[in-house]
Write an enzyme that holds these catalytic residues in place. Structure first.
Site, short mmCIF file in Angstrom:
data_model
loop_
_atom_site.label_atom_id
_atom_site.label_comp_id
_atom_site.label_asym_id
_atom_site.label_seq_id
_atom_site.Cartn_x
_atom_site.Cartn_y
_atom_site.Cartn_z
N ASN A 229 31.12 -2.59 33.37
CA ASN A 229 30.93 -2.64 31.92
C ASN A 229 30.34 -3.98 31.47
O ASN A 229 29.54 -4.03 30.53
CB ASN A 229 32.24 -2.33 31.18
CG ASN A 229 32.48 -0.83 31.08
OD1 ASN A 229 31.68 -0.03 31.56
ND2 ASN A 229 33.58 -0.43 30.46
N GLU B 50 37.57 4.97 36.17
CA GLU B 50 36.78 6.06 35.63
C GLU B 50 35.53 5.47 34.98
O GLU B 50 35.61 4.46 34.31
CB GLU B 50 37.65 6.78 34.58
CG GLU B 50 36.98 7.90 33.86
CD GLU B 50 36.51 8.97 34.82
OE1 GLU B 50 37.32 9.46 35.61
OE2 GLU B 50 35.31 9.28 34.79
N PHE B 51 34.39 6.12 35.17
CA PHE B 51 33.15 5.56 34.64
C PHE B 51 32.47 6.48 33.63
O PHE B 51 31.28 6.35 33.36
CB PHE B 51 32.18 5.25 35.79
CG PHE B 51 32.80 4.36 36.84
CD1 PHE B 51 32.92 3.01 36.62
CD2 PHE B 51 33.29 4.90 38.03
CE1 PHE B 51 33.52 2.18 37.57
CE2 PHE B 51 33.88 4.09 38.98
CZ PHE B 51 34.00 2.72 38.76
N LEU B 52 33.23 7.43 33.08
CA LEU B 52 32.59 8.41 32.19
C LEU B 52 32.08 7.75 30.92
O LEU B 52 32.63 6.78 30.43
CB LEU B 52 33.53 9.56 31.86
CG LEU B 52 34.80 9.32 31.04
CD1 LEU B 52 34.55 9.22 29.56
CD2 LEU B 52 35.78 10.45 31.31
N CYS C 70 35.01 0.55 24.48
CA CYS C 70 35.03 0.04 25.86
C CYS C 70 34.30 -1.29 26.01
O CYS C 70 34.95 -2.31 26.25
CB CYS C 70 34.41 1.08 26.79
SG CYS C 70 35.27 2.66 26.71
N LEU D 30 18.21 -0.71 28.35
CA LEU D 30 17.37 -1.80 27.84
C LEU D 30 16.85 -1.44 26.45
O LEU D 30 15.76 -1.85 26.08
CB LEU D 30 16.19 -2.06 28.77
CG LEU D 30 16.42 -2.97 29.98
CD1 LEU D 30 15.10 -3.26 30.68
CD2 LEU D 30 17.10 -4.29 29.60
N ARG E 8 35.14 3.39 16.80
CA ARG E 8 35.74 2.10 17.20
C ARG E 8 34.63 1.07 17.40
O ARG E 8 33.67 1.31 18.11
CB ARG E 8 36.55 2.27 18.50
CG ARG E 8 37.86 3.02 18.28
CD ARG E 8 38.59 3.23 19.58
NE ARG E 8 37.88 4.15 20.46
CZ ARG E 8 38.22 4.39 21.73
NH1 ARG E 8 39.26 3.78 22.25
NH2 ARG E 8 37.54 5.25 22.46
C1 UGA Z 1 30.82 2.79 28.58
C2 UGA Z 1 30.19 2.82 29.97
O1 UGA Z 1 28.79 3.14 29.85
C3 UGA Z 1 30.87 3.86 30.86
O2 UGA Z 1 30.32 3.85 32.16
C4 UGA Z 1 32.36 3.52 30.92
O3 UGA Z 1 33.07 4.45 31.71
C5 UGA Z 1 32.92 3.52 29.52
O4 UGA Z 1 32.23 2.56 28.72
C6 UGA Z 1 34.37 3.17 29.60
O5 UGA Z 1 34.69 2.01 29.87
O6 UGA Z 1 35.23 4.05 29.49
P1 UGA Z 1 30.59 4.33 26.41
O7 UGA Z 1 31.48 3.34 25.73
O8 UGA Z 1 30.85 5.79 26.25
O9 UGA Z 1 30.59 4.06 27.99
O10 UGA Z 1 29.14 4.05 25.83
P2 UGA Z 1 27.74 3.55 26.40
O11 UGA Z 1 26.86 4.70 26.66
O12 UGA Z 1 27.93 2.57 27.49
O13 UGA Z 1 27.18 2.78 25.13
C7 UGA Z 1 27.87 1.64 24.63
C8 UGA Z 1 27.14 1.04 23.46
O14 UGA Z 1 25.95 0.42 23.88
C9 UGA Z 1 26.74 2.02 22.36
O15 UGA Z 1 27.06 1.44 21.11
C10 UGA Z 1 25.24 2.16 22.53
O16 UGA Z 1 24.60 2.46 21.33
C11 UGA Z 1 24.88 0.78 23.04
N1 UGA Z 1 23.62 0.74 23.82
C12 UGA Z 1 23.52 1.44 24.98
C13 UGA Z 1 22.57 -0.05 23.39
O17 UGA Z 1 22.64 -0.72 22.35
N2 UGA Z 1 21.43 -0.08 24.14
C14 UGA Z 1 21.30 0.61 25.29
O18 UGA Z 1 20.23 0.51 25.93
C15 UGA Z 1 22.37 1.39 25.72
#
Ligand code: UGA
Length: 441
Positions: free
Chosen positions: A216, A146-148, A268, A258, A338
Site C-alpha cells: 500500500n 488481503e490485497f483486494l 486503506c 499513475l 472514508r
Molecule cells: C487499496 C489497495 O489498492 C488494495 O490492494 C488493498 O488491498 C486495499 O487498499 C486495502 O488495504 O485493503 P482501495 O483502498 O480499494 O485498495 O483503493 P485503490 O484502488 O488503491 O485506490 C485508492 C485511492 O487512490 C482512491 O482514492 C483512488 O481514486 C486513488 N488513485 C488510484 C489515484 O488517485 N490515482 C491512481 O492512479 C490510482
C-alpha cells in the site's frame, strides 16, 4: 472445510461469501446486528459490484451463515480475522482495539490445531503478540494478508494476483511443525486459486505483515509521485496525463496507478502509510519511512490546490458561489466515503463560503451522515443547476461520459474542474466551457 470469518465489513463480508463460493462451509461473525441481519437476508451492507449476486448464489447452497455470536465460530478449522484497523484518534498509529477484541472473544472457542489467520492490515509485530495470547489454546496463528480493492473485491478474492502465508518460525527462521500444519490447512482453503496457478509466497509472520503495508505504501508513493509531477506541470504549462503516458510505456514504471488528480483516499492507503510511519518510529527506524510523510503531504496538497483552482475560475472568491461536486465516494464503484478526497474538497469549499451541492450514484447516504451540512442531489444535472463551477471529483462512468451541451443547459457559468483528469479538454472547450484540471495546461 469449516471456516469462520470474524468481522463482516468490506473485507470480511466479501471474504466470507467468496470462501463459500470456493466450496467451504462458512460462518461470518460480526458484532453489528444490522450488518448481520442484512447479510442473512442476502443483502450486502455496502455497495460492492457482484457481491449481491454472489450472496444470492451461495445462499442457495446453504454453505454461508451469519451470526453475532462468537460461539458459532467453534468447530471451524480456520478462523479469519477480518476486522478493521482504523487510524487512532489524534494519532498516526493504527487502532488495534477491534483486532484485540475479536481475538480475545474468539479465544474461548478455539481448539488445539485450529488455525487463526489474520487478514486485517496491522503494524508488524501484532501477529507475534496475538500468537502469544493464543498459546494456551494450542491454535496456530498465521498472517494471510488481503490485497483486494474495493470495487473489484469479489474478483480480487476469487482470483487473487498472489497469496501470502506468514507462518510461525523457530529461532533459525525455519517454519515450525505447527506452521507446516497450518500451511496445509491454508492450501486446502485456497485449493481452487492455487490450482489455477495463483503465485504463493510462503514466509514468516513479520514479512507477511510487512508485505501488506509495503504494497500500500508503494501504491500511495506511485500516486503521489505523479501528483508531484502535476505540480511541476502546473508550474511549467506541461501536461501530466501525457507525461504519465510517456513514462508509463516503460514497463519498469508502468502506467497503472499513475493517474494524477485529487489523490488517494479511502479506508486503506491514507491510514496505512501513517500507521506504517508510526510503527517505524516505535521500531527506531523512522528515517526509513520519512519519505511517506512527504507522500502524505503531496496527497493532501492536491485537495487544497483544487479549492484554489475553484477560486481562480470564480475570479478570486468562492464566497456565495454555487459549486456542484460530482462524486462523494473515494473512488468509483464504491459507496465508501472514508477520507474521500471528493468530500474533503466539497466540505472545504462549503466551509469557505461556497454553496456546495454534492451528488454520487451510490454514496449520498454515507456522505450525508458524515457531512450533514452539505446539500445533496440525486443526479449530476440536478447538482449542477445554476452552478458557477462544476467539479468532477470521483470518476464514475456517468460523469466521465457527461455531455458538455446537456450540462451547459442547466449551469449558471460554464466552468468545469476535472479533478480526475478523465474528461477530454478539447471537447469541453469546443462546447464553450472553461476547463481546468490538476497538472494540465
Ligand atoms: C487499496 C489497495 O489498492 C488494495 O490492494 C488493498 O488491498 C486495499 O487498499 C486495502 O488495504 O485493503 P482501495 O483502498 O480499494 O485498495 O483503493 P485503490 O484502488 O488503491 O485506490 C485508492 C485511492 O487512490 C482512491 O482514492 C483512488 O481514486 C486513488 N488513485 C488510484 C489515484 O488517485 N490515482 C491512481 O492512479 C490510482
Amino acid at each position: 472445510m469449516k471456516v469462520s470469518v470474524i468481522g463482516c465489513g468490506y473485507l470480511g463480508a466479501v471474504h466470507a461469501a467468496c470462501m463459500a463460493r470456493l466450496g467451504h462451509e462458512v460462518v461470518g461473525i460480526d458484532v453489528d446486528e444490522r450488518k448481520v441481519a442484512a447479510l442473512r437476508e442476502g443483502r450486502a451492507p455496502f455497495y460492492e459490484p457482484g457481491l449481491p449476486e454472489l450472496l444470492e448464489e451461495v445462499a442457495a447452497t446453504g454453505r454461508l451463515t451469519f451470526s453475532t455470536e462468537m460461539a458459532d465460530a467453534a468447530g471451524a478449522a480456520v478462523h479469519f480475522i477480518c476486522v478493521g484497523t482504523p487510524q487512532s484518534h489524534g494519532e498516526f498509529r493504527a487502532d488495534l482495539s477491534y483486532v484485540d477484541a475479536a481475538t480475545s472473544a474468539l479465544t474461548p472457542f478455539l481448539q488445539a490445531g485450529d488455525v487463526v489467520a489474520g487478514k486485517s492490515t496491522v503494524p508488524v509485530g501484532t501477529a507475534e503478540r496475538l500468537a502469544a495470547s493464543l498459546e494456551a489454546t494450542g491454535a496456530t496463528l498465521v498472517w494471510n494478508p488481503e490485497f483486494l480493492r474495493e470495487g473489484f473485491a469479489v474478483q480480487d478474492t476469487l482470483h487473487p494476483d498472489r497469496l501470502v502465508y506468514g507462518l510461525p518460525t523457530d529461532d533459525d527462521g525455519v517454519t515450525t511443525p505447527a506452521g507446516e500444519k497450518a500451511r496445509a490447512v491454508l492450501d486446502e482453503v485456497y485449493a481452487t486459486p492455487l490450482a489455477a496457478g495463483t503465485p504463493l509466497v510462503v514466509t514468516d509472520r513479520a514479512t507477511a505483515q510487512l508485505v501488506k503495508v509495503a504494497a500500500n505504501s508503494f501504491l500511495a508513493t506511485k500516486i503521489s509521485f505523479i501528483n508531484a509531477m502535476a505540480e511541476l506541470c502546473e508550474a511549467t504549462g506541461a501536461d501530466v496525463t501525457r507525461l504519465a503516458d510517456a513514462i508509463g510505456y516503460d514497463p519498469r514504471i508502468g502506467r497503472r496507478f499513475l493517474n494524477a488528480g485529487l489523490g488517494f483516499g479511502g479506508g486503506c492507503l491514507p491510514k496505512d502509510i501513517r500507521a506504517f510511519m508510526a510503527r517505524a518510529g516505535e521500531l527506531g527506524v523512522s528515517d526509513a519511512l520519512g519519505f511517506l510523510r512527504e507522500i502524505d503531504s503531496i496527497n493532501m496538497r492536491r485537495r487544497v490546490r483544487m479549492v484554489d483552482l475553484a477560486r481562480e475560475v470564480c475570479h478570486g472568491s468562492i464566497v456565495g458561489r454555487r459549486v456542484a461536486v460530482l462524486g462523494a465516494a473515494f473512488k468509483p464503484d464504491s459507496d465508501d466515503v472514508r477520507d474521500s478526497p471528493a468530500l474533503s474538497v466539497a466540505a472545504q469549499m462549503q466551509l469557505q463560503g461556497a454553496h456546495v451541492t454534492v451528488t454520487d450514484p451510490k454514496a449520498i447516504e454515507n456522505a450525508r451522515a458524515k457531512w450533514p451540512d452539505l446539500r445533496f442531489a440525486a443526479t449530476a444535472l440536478e447538482a449542477a443547476e445554476e452552478a458557477d463551477v462544476v467539479l468532477l471529483a470521483t470518476e464514475w462512468p456517468e460523469y466521465r461520459d457527461l455531455d458538455p451541451d446537456e450540462l451547459a443547459a442547466v449551469v449558471n457559468r460554464k466552468a468545469i474542474l476535472d479533478g480526475r483528469n478523465v474528461l477530454d479538454p478539447a471537447r469541453w472547450r469546443a462546447a464553450g466551457w472553461t476547463y481546468r484540471a490538476l497538472g494540465r495546461p
